[in-house]
Motif scaffolding. Sequence first.
Motif, PDB file in Angstrom:
ATOM      1  N   UNK A 153      -6.499   1.400   2.047  1.00 27.60           N
ATOM      2  CA  UNK A 153      -6.060   0.813   0.779  1.00 27.60           C
ATOM      3  C   UNK A 153      -4.972  -0.201   1.113  1.00 27.60           C
ATOM      4  N   UNK A 154      -5.227  -1.449   0.758  1.00 27.30           N
ATOM      5  CA  UNK A 154      -4.279  -2.530   0.985  1.00 27.30           C
ATOM      6  C   UNK A 154      -3.468  -2.698  -0.291  1.00 27.30           C
ATOM      7  N   UNK A 155      -2.163  -2.507  -0.182  1.00 28.34           N
ATOM      8  CA  UNK A 155      -1.274  -2.609  -1.339  1.00 28.34           C
ATOM      9  C   UNK A 155      -0.785  -4.049  -1.459  1.00 28.34           C
ATOM     10  N   UNK A 156      -0.966  -4.611  -2.658  1.00 31.29           N
ATOM     11  CA  UNK A 156      -0.579  -6.003  -2.876  1.00 31.29           C
ATOM     12  C   UNK A 156       0.354  -6.131  -4.069  1.00 31.29           C
ATOM     13  N   UNK A 157       1.229  -7.113  -3.986  1.00 33.21           N
ATOM     14  CA  UNK A 157       2.057  -7.529  -5.108  1.00 33.21           C
ATOM     15  C   UNK A 157       1.888  -9.035  -5.176  1.00 33.21           C
ATOM     16  N   UNK A 158       1.376  -9.503  -6.295  1.00 32.91           N
ATOM     17  CA  UNK A 158       0.932 -10.897  -6.412  1.00 32.91           C
ATOM     18  C   UNK A 158      -0.159 -11.096  -5.362  1.00 32.91           C
ATOM     19  N   UNK A 159      -0.007 -12.076  -4.513  1.00 29.31           N
ATOM     20  CA  UNK A 159      -1.005 -12.324  -3.473  1.00 29.31           C
ATOM     21  C   UNK A 159      -0.576 -11.761  -2.120  1.00 29.31           C
ATOM     22  N   UNK A 160       0.620 -11.179  -2.064  1.00 32.38           N
ATOM     23  CA  UNK A 160       1.156 -10.703  -0.790  1.00 32.38           C
ATOM     24  C   UNK A 160       0.830  -9.236  -0.536  1.00 32.38           C
ATOM     25  N   UNK A 161       0.437  -8.950   0.680  1.00 33.88           N
ATOM     26  CA  UNK A 161       0.271  -7.564   1.097  1.00 33.88           C
ATOM     27  C   UNK A 161       1.662  -6.985   1.301  1.00 33.88           C
ATOM     28  N   UNK A 162       1.925  -5.843   0.674  1.00 35.04           N
ATOM     29  CA  UNK A 162       3.237  -5.204   0.795  1.00 35.04           C
ATOM     30  C   UNK A 162       3.162  -3.865   1.512  1.00 35.04           C
ATOM     31  N   UNK A 163       1.953  -3.400   1.799  1.00 39.04           N
ATOM     32  CA  UNK A 163       1.805  -2.137   2.492  1.00 39.04           C
ATOM     33  C   UNK A 163       0.348  -1.745   2.600  1.00 39.04           C
ATOM     34  N   UNK A 178       4.631  -1.593  14.441  1.00 41.28           N
ATOM     35  CA  UNK A 178       5.555  -1.821  15.558  1.00 41.28           C
ATOM     36  C   UNK A 178       5.987  -3.284  15.642  1.00 41.28           C
ATOM     37  N   UNK A 179       5.069  -4.199  15.371  1.00 39.23           N
ATOM     38  CA  UNK A 179       5.391  -5.625  15.413  1.00 39.23           C
ATOM     39  C   UNK A 179       6.335  -6.019  14.287  1.00 39.23           C
ATOM     40  N   UNK A 180       6.125  -5.471  13.098  1.00 32.86           N
ATOM     41  CA  UNK A 180       7.044  -5.739  11.989  1.00 32.86           C
ATOM     42  C   UNK A 180       8.439  -5.232  12.340  1.00 32.86           C
ATOM     43  N   UNK A 181       8.504  -4.060  12.946  1.00 32.54           N
ATOM     44  CA  UNK A 181       9.805  -3.516  13.343  1.00 32.54           C
ATOM     45  C   UNK A 181      10.470  -4.381  14.418  1.00 32.54           C
ATOM     46  N   UNK A 193       1.966 -12.575   7.980  1.00 28.00           N
ATOM     47  CA  UNK A 193       0.981 -12.879   9.012  1.00 28.00           C
ATOM     48  C   UNK A 193       0.508 -11.614   9.728  1.00 28.00           C
ATOM     49  N   UNK A 194       1.430 -10.739  10.067  1.00 28.66           N
ATOM     50  CA  UNK A 194       1.064  -9.505  10.765  1.00 28.66           C
ATOM     51  C   UNK A 194       0.171  -8.615   9.897  1.00 28.66           C
ATOM     52  N   UNK A 195       0.502  -8.465   8.630  1.00 27.84           N
ATOM     53  CA  UNK A 195      -0.304  -7.652   7.720  1.00 27.84           C
ATOM     54  C   UNK A 195      -1.671  -8.286   7.473  1.00 27.84           C
ATOM     55  N   UNK A 196      -1.699  -9.606   7.288  1.00 25.23           N
ATOM     56  CA  UNK A 196      -2.983 -10.301   7.109  1.00 25.23           C
ATOM     57  C   UNK A 196      -3.864 -10.127   8.341  1.00 25.23           C
ATOM     58  N   UNK A 197      -3.264 -10.206   9.511  1.00 27.69           N
ATOM     59  CA  UNK A 197      -4.012 -10.051  10.754  1.00 27.69           C
ATOM     60  C   UNK A 197      -4.596  -8.646  10.883  1.00 27.69           C
ATOM     61  N   UNK A 198      -3.804  -7.624  10.537  1.00 25.99           N
ATOM     62  CA  UNK A 198      -4.300  -6.250  10.595  1.00 25.99           C
ATOM     63  C   UNK A 198      -5.486  -6.072   9.648  1.00 25.99           C
ATOM     64  N   UNK A 199      -5.346  -6.560   8.421  1.00 19.20           N
ATOM     65  CA  UNK A 199      -6.422  -6.424   7.436  1.00 19.20           C
ATOM     66  C   UNK A 199      -7.667  -7.180   7.906  1.00 19.20           C
ATOM     67  N   UNK A 217      -8.607  -7.696  10.996  1.00 29.80           N
ATOM     68  CA  UNK A 217      -9.212  -6.891  12.045  1.00 29.80           C
ATOM     69  C   UNK A 217      -9.982  -5.698  11.502  1.00 29.80           C
ATOM     70  N   UNK A 218      -9.408  -5.008  10.536  1.00 33.22           N
ATOM     71  CA  UNK A 218     -10.086  -3.851   9.941  1.00 33.22           C
ATOM     72  C   UNK A 218     -11.317  -4.295   9.161  1.00 33.22           C
ATOM     73  N   UNK A 219     -11.214  -5.422   8.453  1.00 29.99           N
ATOM     74  CA  UNK A 219     -12.373  -5.946   7.726  1.00 29.99           C
ATOM     75  C   UNK A 219     -13.524  -6.262   8.694  1.00 29.99           C
ATOM     76  N   UNK A 220     -13.199  -6.819   9.834  1.00 21.26           N
ATOM     77  CA  UNK A 220     -14.224  -7.146  10.833  1.00 21.26           C
ATOM     78  C   UNK A 220     -14.860  -5.882  11.415  1.00 21.26           C
ATOM     79  N   UNK A 221     -14.069  -4.845  11.635  1.00 21.49           N
ATOM     80  CA  UNK A 221     -14.624  -3.570  12.107  1.00 21.49           C
ATOM     81  C   UNK A 221     -15.593  -3.016  11.082  1.00 21.49           C
ATOM     82  N   UNK A 222     -15.199  -3.054   9.809  1.00 25.83           N
ATOM     83  CA  UNK A 222     -16.066  -2.568   8.734  1.00 25.83           C
ATOM     84  C   UNK A 222     -17.351  -3.390   8.658  1.00 25.83           C
TER      85      UNK A 222
END
Length: 106
Positions: free
Chosen positions: A5-15, A45-48, A80-86, A88-93
């Motif tokens: 579940x990708x959590x969004x606020x407006x167009x931004x992924x927040x979690x 880890x990258x966000x941290x 950018x990091x969150x968009x990249x993760x999503x 990657x997961x979308x491509x796996x799916x």
Amino acid sequence: MIQVIVKKKSENITGFHIEGHSGYAEYGSDIICAAVSALAINCVNSIEEFTEDAYVIEQEEKRGMIDFQLTVKPSEQSKLLLDSMVFGIREISRQYGSQYVTLINR
């Protein structure tokens, strides 16, 4: 199945909230679970490491659960990091099928 579940606020992924096991292969040999876990853990880890963005995280290994939430407006780096993760997961799916990984935007 892994549910993301990708959590969004407006167009931004927040979690994100990831839970489950793909069932693609035996525990310990499941490349789909390993790939999704690696993408999620690397993102956190990258966000941290590379941002000043504050967040909260909850994990439970048995359920295959990671719940991550930024507590501030996402910086450009976090976006950018969150968009990249999503991505990657979308491509796996897409490659392995939604019976193993489902992606939901909220």
